[in-house]
Design an enzyme around this catalytic site. Structure first.
Site, mmCIF file in Angstrom:
data_model
loop_
_atom_site.group_PDB
_atom_site.id
_atom_site.type_symbol
_atom_site.label_atom_id
_atom_site.label_comp_id
_atom_site.label_asym_id
_atom_site.label_seq_id
_atom_site.Cartn_x
_atom_site.Cartn_y
_atom_site.Cartn_z
ATOM 1 N N ASP A 228 -11.030 76.942 -18.816
ATOM 2 C CA ASP A 228 -9.928 78.032 -18.085
ATOM 3 C C ASP A 228 -9.853 79.146 -18.707
ATOM 4 O O ASP A 228 -10.254 79.340 -19.735
ATOM 5 C CB ASP A 228 -8.871 76.944 -18.173
ATOM 6 C CG ASP A 228 -7.809 78.039 -17.766
ATOM 7 O OD1 ASP A 228 -7.074 79.049 -16.589
ATOM 8 O OD2 ASP A 228 -6.931 78.817 -18.184
ATOM 9 N N GLU A 297 -14.390 79.441 -15.842
ATOM 10 C CA GLU A 297 -13.534 80.430 -15.527
ATOM 11 C C GLU A 297 -13.261 81.968 -15.668
ATOM 12 O O GLU A 297 -12.704 82.674 -16.651
ATOM 13 C CB GLU A 297 -12.172 79.915 -14.466
ATOM 14 C CG GLU A 297 -11.202 80.970 -13.641
ATOM 15 C CD GLU A 297 -10.460 81.020 -14.536
ATOM 16 O OE1 GLU A 297 -8.773 81.559 -13.162
ATOM 17 O OE2 GLU A 297 -9.703 81.143 -15.860
HETATM 18 C C1 GLC Z 1 -6.489 80.540 -15.180
HETATM 19 C C2 GLC Z 1 -5.062 79.940 -14.337
HETATM 20 C C3 GLC Z 1 -4.289 79.597 -13.964
HETATM 21 C C4 GLC Z 1 -3.646 79.679 -15.034
HETATM 22 C C5 GLC Z 1 -4.166 80.453 -15.805
HETATM 23 C C6 GLC Z 1 -3.167 80.245 -17.862
HETATM 24 O O1 GLC Z 1 -6.449 81.719 -14.344
HETATM 25 O O2 GLC Z 1 -6.139 79.389 -12.828
HETATM 26 O O3 GLC Z 1 -3.963 79.393 -12.968
HETATM 27 O O4 GLC Z 1 -2.107 80.082 -15.084
HETATM 28 O O5 GLC Z 1 -5.384 80.313 -15.607
HETATM 29 O O6 GLC Z 1 -3.437 79.495 -17.976
#
Ligand code: GLC
Length: 584
Positions: A228, A297
């Site tokens: 993440d 991500e």
């Molecule tokens: C990422 C997740 C999102 C979350 C953020 C903070 O972008 O996809 O849903 O709010 O991280 O953890």
């Protein structure tokens, strides 16, 4: 490790064709051919009637993935959490969210999935912990080593007036990233919600702790991790102010600033590499050759995203169909040229020997069918599914699920609840997180409870899996068929050629000597067009047969028909998958 073949580019120029043909990385490992399916746990399937989805619910529906052809499921955070940010705010990295079940339920889910040949990927969220995590509770009391697990600052005095160390803003539009703690007489840093406290990635103890977390889940037999928020781990140590962006937004809005000090810092990359090495070492230490993958991500400009490939990342998510590079910019999907441009951007920039990725939707942004219209959804899915590489799909998109209108009173996303009843809808993520539409019974078959945690989209009476499985033609059946074509040799090994045709059609050809080609054509406009593929692709057979068609344009009545490659009529918003005639 795999012997990945080189990905390289051939520029084939002839008198009439200016086509770019890309050779693909031939997959040698299971994850490279994945359709990776994101399950939004809260809204997928409720097993105990409390109106919220859970792990046992997922276990009861594993056949769905097998039926669709999905090979790998991705579970967003399953960990103990106060649920301020749907579980991305983690209070214990090695315990299961009691709303979702128990560790035993998790183990049973993994075992059942593996029995069916499915892989299970979990979210790894290392940027922050919940403010309720034991580490932070101790940090607030000044107890080491925990205090130094987080990023603290004493602030700056202007005369008698104490202020934040700089102008940095959090991504959740709450204003400053700095939150004052009286007990410590210091601010802590949070790049997301005030309840999500950033870990200090300059502290080696944090790395040790998080490696232990990885080991814990590796011991539970997961097949990999979706990592993440990778651009956010480390902030510039100079603490310099960020400059004003060109966006006309409120001064507390995240997009008010250019995030040159808080995003995409070079120190982020080796951190991910260290995790990958840790995972590889784990495999070696177990004396087996189980292959796991990681993916990351990050919504950033293409150069920053591509760099992840050089740091142990099997692939960074290709989020360009959702945001245009940086998270501040919405992806523009208005024309065929826009779509073509995004395909080519990724293929042109991906380093040699790597595996591509395509994402149309996830839990953070509006559903693809809502963004581009249902008429175009089938074609878009067919095209991404037949490109080489991993396709990452958000649950429900296979049904043509659309965003659900929710009132201010019905809204639960913390991100939106911190705004007002006039602005919440601009940022609420609830509309695409509503219950999965299984059938036309109570709560769309999601729960026996008639008031689920978020209301069901009223279109569930017709848009649901059971109905779509019964229909002769449906979004679901089209996706199922396109996924099945990924088992062909031409999909696995064939070249890929993406073309912009007559300014309104995106054309994709997959070709391999001795194999029947696959051609995808998607007409992005509401006008009929006739295309001559000879003007765009070399080497196609004279005749092609219609294998899959979108469900709205009338083309589905022509499945099995033969087309001459030099004259193919595409009705408005029509999309087709054509095969060489002998394989049709
Ligand atoms: C990422 C997740 C999102 C979350 C953020 C903070 O972008 O996809 O849903 O709010 O991280 O953890």
């Amino acid at each position: 490790m795999s012997a990945l073949r080189l990905f390289y580019l051939i520029l084939a120029v002839s008198a009439s064709i200016h086509a770019i043909t890309y050779n693909v990385t031939v997959p040698t490992e299971w994850w490279q051919t994945n359709v990776m399916y994101e399950i939004w746990i809260e809204s997928f399937k409720d097993s105990d009637g409390n109106g919220k989805g859970d792990l046992n619910g997922i276990k009861s529906k594993l056949d769905h993935f097998v039926d669709m052809g999905v090979t790998c499921i991705w579970l967003p955070p399953i960990y103990e959490t106060p649920m301020v940010d749907s579980g991305y705010d983690i209070s214990n990295f090695i315990a299961v969210n009691s709303l979702y079940g128990t560790l035993d339920d998790f183990d049973a889910l993994v075992t059942a999935a593996h029995k069916l040949g499915l892989k299970v990927i979990i979210d790894f969220v290392p940027n922050h912990t919940s403010d309720e995590h034991e580490w932070f509770v101790k940090a607030k009391q000044g107890i080491e080593p925990y205090y130094s697990y987080y990023v603290w600052n004493k602030g700056v005095y202007y005369g008698d007036y104490l202020s934040y160390p700089n102008n940095w803003l959090d991504a959740f539009n709450d204003g400053t990233v700095w939150e004052w703690v009286d007990e410590r007489e210091a601010y802590y840093l949070h790049q997301f919600s005030v309840h999500e406290v950033d870990l200090n990635w300059r502290n080696p103890f944090v790395m040790t702790e998080m490696k232990n977390v990885l080991t814990f889940w590796l011991d539970r037999n997961v097949d990999g991790f979706r990592i993440d928020a990778v651009p956010y781990y480390v902030e510039s140590s100079t603490l310099e102010n960020e400059t004003r962006s060109d966006k006309d937004v409120d001064s507390t809005n995240y997009f008010y600033l250019n995030h040159t000090q808080t995003k995409d810092q070079p120190e982020n990359y080796p951190i991910v590499q260290e995790w990958k090495e840790h995972i590889n070492n784990y495999t070696v230490s177990k004396g087996n050759d189980k292959v796991r993958f990681i993916c990351t991500e990050g919504y950033s400009d293409i150069d920053y995203v591509m760099k992840w490939y050089d740091y142990g990342d099997d692939f960074p998510f290709n989020l360009n169909f959702i945001r245009d590079g940086d998270i501040a910019n919405e992806a523009v999907l208005d024309t065929a040229e826009d779509i073509y441009g995004i395909y080519v951007k990724w293929l042109d920039n991906m380093p040699s020997g790597k595996t591509a990725n395509w994402v149309l939707g996830n839990h953070d942004f509006s559903r693809i069918a809502t963004r581009i219209g249902l008429y175009r959804t089938d074609g878009f899915h067919m095209s991404v599914l037949l490109m080489p590489g991993v396709f990452t799909m958000f649950n429900g998109d296979e049904l043509g699920m659309t965003d659900t209108y929710l009132t201010w009173e019905e809204t639960i996303d913390h991100f939106a609840c911190s705004t007002t009843n006039t602005t919440y809808s601009l940022i609420s993520r609830d509309p695409w997180r509503t219950p999965y539409q299984w059938d036309n019974t109570t709560s769309a078959g999601f729960s026996t409870n008639s008031t689920p945690f978020l209301k069901v989209n009223p279109n569930y009476l017709t848009v649901n899996l059971a109905t779509e499985k019964e229909a002769d033609f449906s979004h679901y059946k089209n996706i199922q068929q396109a996924i099945a074509l990924r088992n062909t040799t031409v999909w696995r090994e064939g070249t890929v050629d993406v073309e912009l045709i007559e300014d309104q059609v995106v054309g994709i050809a997959r070709q391999l000597d001795g194999e029947e080609p696959i051609v995808v054509l998607i007409n992005w406009e509401n006008s009929t067009v006739t295309v001559d593929l000879d003007n765009y692709f070399d080497g196609l057979p004279d005749e092609l047969s219609l294998k899959i068609a979108d469900i709205y344009s009338g083309l589905s009545a022509k499945i099995g028909d033969t087309y001459s490659k030099s004259s193919i009529e595409l009705p408005e918003y029509g999309s087709m998958v054509l095969l060489g005639t002998t394989s049709a």
